[in-house]
Design a protein around this motif. Structure first.
Motif, short mmCIF file in Angstrom:
data_model
loop_
_atom_site.label_atom_id
_atom_site.label_comp_id
_atom_site.label_asym_id
_atom_site.label_seq_id
_atom_site.Cartn_x
_atom_site.Cartn_y
_atom_site.Cartn_z
N ARG A 29 -41.27 2.08 -44.07
CA ARG A 29 -41.70 3.31 -43.42
C ARG A 29 -41.28 4.65 -44.30
O ARG A 29 -41.69 5.45 -44.26
N THR A 32 -37.97 5.13 -50.31
CA THR A 32 -38.62 4.38 -51.64
C THR A 32 -37.89 3.31 -51.80
O THR A 32 -36.48 3.44 -51.62
N LYS A 57 -34.99 14.28 -46.31
CA LYS A 57 -36.58 14.72 -46.36
C LYS A 57 -37.18 16.04 -45.16
O LYS A 57 -37.69 16.32 -45.71
N LYS A 75 -42.31 9.16 -46.90
CA LYS A 75 -42.31 8.13 -48.30
C LYS A 75 -42.96 9.23 -49.71
O LYS A 75 -42.20 8.60 -50.35
N GLY A 78 -38.24 11.96 -51.86
CA GLY A 78 -37.24 10.64 -52.56
C GLY A 78 -36.94 11.35 -53.15
O GLY A 78 -36.38 11.69 -53.95
#
Length: 133
Positions: A29, A32, A57, A75, A78
């Motif tokens: 979830r 990457t 992130k 996601k 990355g």
């Protein structure tokens, strides 16, 4: 000119707990394929590797001013390495769209990323720079 700045501090043990509790579901979830491959090559620092990427992130989502809403998903962000080895971000989907939306006309963006960890903490800083074409 700087158009975004974000930082995040992440507890490696919290990430380890998520890995233990949710395993593949959590990894699939959030991360990457490139991030997963890097972490899985580091069995002794796997949780720390994931924690640094989790922090990156979060830092990016703060730098673009949305957090994880308005179509920006974890996601879509990355961590990748430049040929020099320096970390940077590869963006897709809503994250790429948000970056495009905040980039002034006639400018290109450069994302600067720094990662560090010292158990139990992982930290990331993101600076988004707009450079005239």
């Amino acid at each position: 000119m700087i158009i975004g700045l974000g930082s995040d501090l992440c507890n490696i043990e919290r990430i380890q707990n998520s890995l233990d509790r949710y395993g593949e579901r959590f990894i699939a979830r959030v991360f990457t394929e490139t991030e997963r491959a890097k972490a899985e090559r580091r069995p002794f620092t796997r949780a720390g590797t994931y924690a640094k990427r989790f922090a990156a992130k979060e830092a990016f989502s703060k730098a673009v001013g949305t957090g994880f809403k308005s179509g920006v998903f974890m996601k879509d962000i990355g961590v990748v390495n430049a040929p020099s080895g320096a970390p940077t971000l590869a963006l897709t989907g809503g994250a790429a769209a948000r970056l495009a939306a905040i980039t002034p006309a006639g400018h290109d963006t450069v994302i600067h990323l720094t990662l560090t960890d010292d158990h139990p903490w992982a930290q990331a800083f993101v600076v988004i720079e707009a450079r005239p074409r």
